[in-house]
Scaffold this motif. Structure first.
Motif, PDB file in Angstrom:
ATOM      1  N   PHE A  11       0.822  -1.208   0.000  1.00 26.18           N
ATOM      2  CA  PHE A  11       0.000   0.000   0.000  1.00 26.18           C
ATOM      3  C   PHE A  11       0.859   1.262   0.000  1.00 26.18           C
ATOM      4  N   GLN A  12       1.855   1.256   0.891  1.00 27.17           N
ATOM      5  CA  GLN A  12       2.731   2.412   1.015  1.00 27.17           C
ATOM      6  C   GLN A  12       3.932   2.044   1.884  1.00 27.17           C
ATOM      7  N   PRO A  13       5.131   2.259   1.391  1.00 29.63           N
ATOM      8  CA  PRO A  13       6.314   2.009   2.233  1.00 29.63           C
ATOM      9  C   PRO A  13       6.359   2.985   3.414  1.00 29.63           C
ATOM     10  N   GLU A  20       9.183   0.945  13.315  1.00 29.52           N
ATOM     11  CA  GLU A  20       9.493   0.674  14.721  1.00 29.52           C
ATOM     12  C   GLU A  20       8.338   1.100  15.637  1.00 29.52           C
ATOM     13  N   ALA A  21       7.691   2.206  15.310  1.00 30.93           N
ATOM     14  CA  ALA A  21       6.560   2.680  16.119  1.00 30.93           C
ATOM     15  C   ALA A  21       5.382   1.716  16.034  1.00 30.93           C
ATOM     16  N   ILE A  22       5.105   1.204  14.835  1.00 30.74           N
ATOM     17  CA  ILE A  22       3.995   0.252  14.692  1.00 30.74           C
ATOM     18  C   ILE A  22       4.328  -1.077  15.357  1.00 30.74           C
ATOM     19  N   THR A 115       1.835  11.754  14.841  1.00 27.76           N
ATOM     20  CA  THR A 115       3.295  11.766  14.758  1.00 27.76           C
ATOM     21  C   THR A 115       3.790  11.296  13.391  1.00 27.76           C
ATOM     22  N   PHE A 116       3.070  10.347  12.799  1.00 24.25           N
ATOM     23  CA  PHE A 116       3.476   9.753  11.518  1.00 24.25           C
ATOM     24  C   PHE A 116       2.326   9.824  10.514  1.00 24.25           C
ATOM     25  N   PRO A 117       2.202  10.934   9.791  1.00 27.14           N
ATOM     26  CA  PRO A 117       1.135  11.035   8.783  1.00 27.14           C
ATOM     27  C   PRO A 117       1.170   9.894   7.754  1.00 27.14           C
ATOM     28  N   MET A 118       2.350   9.342   7.517  1.00 28.67           N
ATOM     29  CA  MET A 118       2.445   8.230   6.549  1.00 28.67           C
ATOM     30  C   MET A 118       1.716   6.988   7.072  1.00 28.67           C
ATOM     31  N   ILE A 119       1.639   6.797   8.390  1.00 26.12           N
ATOM     32  CA  ILE A 119       0.891   5.675   8.974  1.00 26.12           C
ATOM     33  C   ILE A 119      -0.602   5.917   8.781  1.00 26.12           C
ATOM     34  N   LEU A 122      -1.335   5.222   5.192  1.00 28.30           N
ATOM     35  CA  LEU A 122      -1.294   3.783   4.970  1.00 28.30           C
ATOM     36  C   LEU A 122      -2.621   3.135   5.350  1.00 28.30           C
ATOM     37  N   PHE A 123      -3.112   3.423   6.549  1.00 28.29           N
ATOM     38  CA  PHE A 123      -4.355   2.789   6.991  1.00 28.29           C
ATOM     39  C   PHE A 123      -5.576   3.322   6.252  1.00 28.29           C
ATOM     40  N   ARG A 124      -5.523   4.562   5.791  1.00 24.85           N
ATOM     41  CA  ARG A 124      -6.606   5.062   4.935  1.00 24.85           C
ATOM     42  C   ARG A 124      -6.663   4.235   3.653  1.00 24.85           C
ATOM     43  N   LYS A 125      -5.508   3.949   3.072  1.00 22.06           N
ATOM     44  CA  LYS A 125      -5.461   3.133   1.848  1.00 22.06           C
ATOM     45  C   LYS A 125      -5.951   1.710   2.111  1.00 22.06           C
ATOM     46  N   ILE A 126      -5.584   1.140   3.241  1.00 24.25           N
ATOM     47  CA  ILE A 126      -6.027  -0.213   3.598  1.00 24.25           C
ATOM     48  C   ILE A 126      -7.546  -0.239   3.755  1.00 24.25           C
ATOM     49  N   PHE A 127      -8.101   0.741   4.474  1.00 25.21           N
ATOM     50  CA  PHE A 127      -9.553   0.787   4.684  1.00 25.21           C
ATOM     51  C   PHE A 127     -10.301   1.097   3.388  1.00 25.21           C
TER      52      PHE A 127
END
Length: 188
Positions: A11-13, A20-22, A115-119, A122-127
């Protein structure tokens, strides 16, 4: 965790820091065949990644067991409507095989969004992908006959018949009873 990170990469690197946060909010979960991962009436607070096994989301209507969806290895499973509304779900998640999962604490995940807009992306794309899959399933039931849906199933997922009981396949993929599925299979 490498399977989970590989799934995210489709989905997104993510940066190493985001990974590490996830992973810090994840924990392994093992569940036996036919056990409920989340029972009916449970408020979903966890998103699961399936490393091994098959999950089915189901509910009861007029005392009939109806399968809403399946999730296989390399996929996410959760009761999204319960997760987002913080209300108990009328549906359950059952594991159809002995399973290995990664549990992601949703409350902690949502805190990572700032803290991590990329996370969050990522989850927006998954949903979004899960939503599109649901719409496609509904349209398949609306626009195709049961035997057409069965033929499509056989082309796209022939090994599902070895792993999932026919009664669940009939109620989910085909929107019919197991008796009707038996008639369709007898014709082939």
């Amino acid at each position: 965790m490498k399977e989970l990170i590989a799934y995210f990469d489709t989905f997104q690197p993510l940066s190493q820091e985001a990974i590490e946060a996830i992973t810090a909010i994840c924990k392994p979960v093992n569940l036996s065949k036919n056990k409920d991962l989340q029972p009916i009436g449970h408020t979903c607070k966890t998103i699961y990644f399936i490393k091994k096994g098959i999950a089915r989301i189901y509910y009861f209507k007029d005392e009939m067991d109806i399968t809403e969806s399946f999730a296989f290895e390399g996929a996410i499973v959760a009761r999204i409507e319960s997760l987002f509304t913080n209300k108990p779900s009328r549906k359950a998640i059952q594991m159809l095989e002995d399973s290995e999962l990664v549990a992601i604490d949703a409350k902690q995940l949502f805190k990572l969004y700032d803290t991590f807009p990329m996370i969050e992306r990522l989850f927006r794309k998954i949903f979004e992908a899960a939503y599109v899959e649901s719409v496609n399933r509904v349209e398949s039931i609306q626009f195709h006959l049961a035997d057409e849906r069965y033929n499509t199933l056989m082309k796209e997922s022939p090994n599902i018949l070895q792993r999932v009981p026919l009664k669940y396949i009939a109620s989910y993929f085909l929107g019919i009873t197991q008796v009707s599925l038996s008639r369709i299979r007898a014709i082939k």
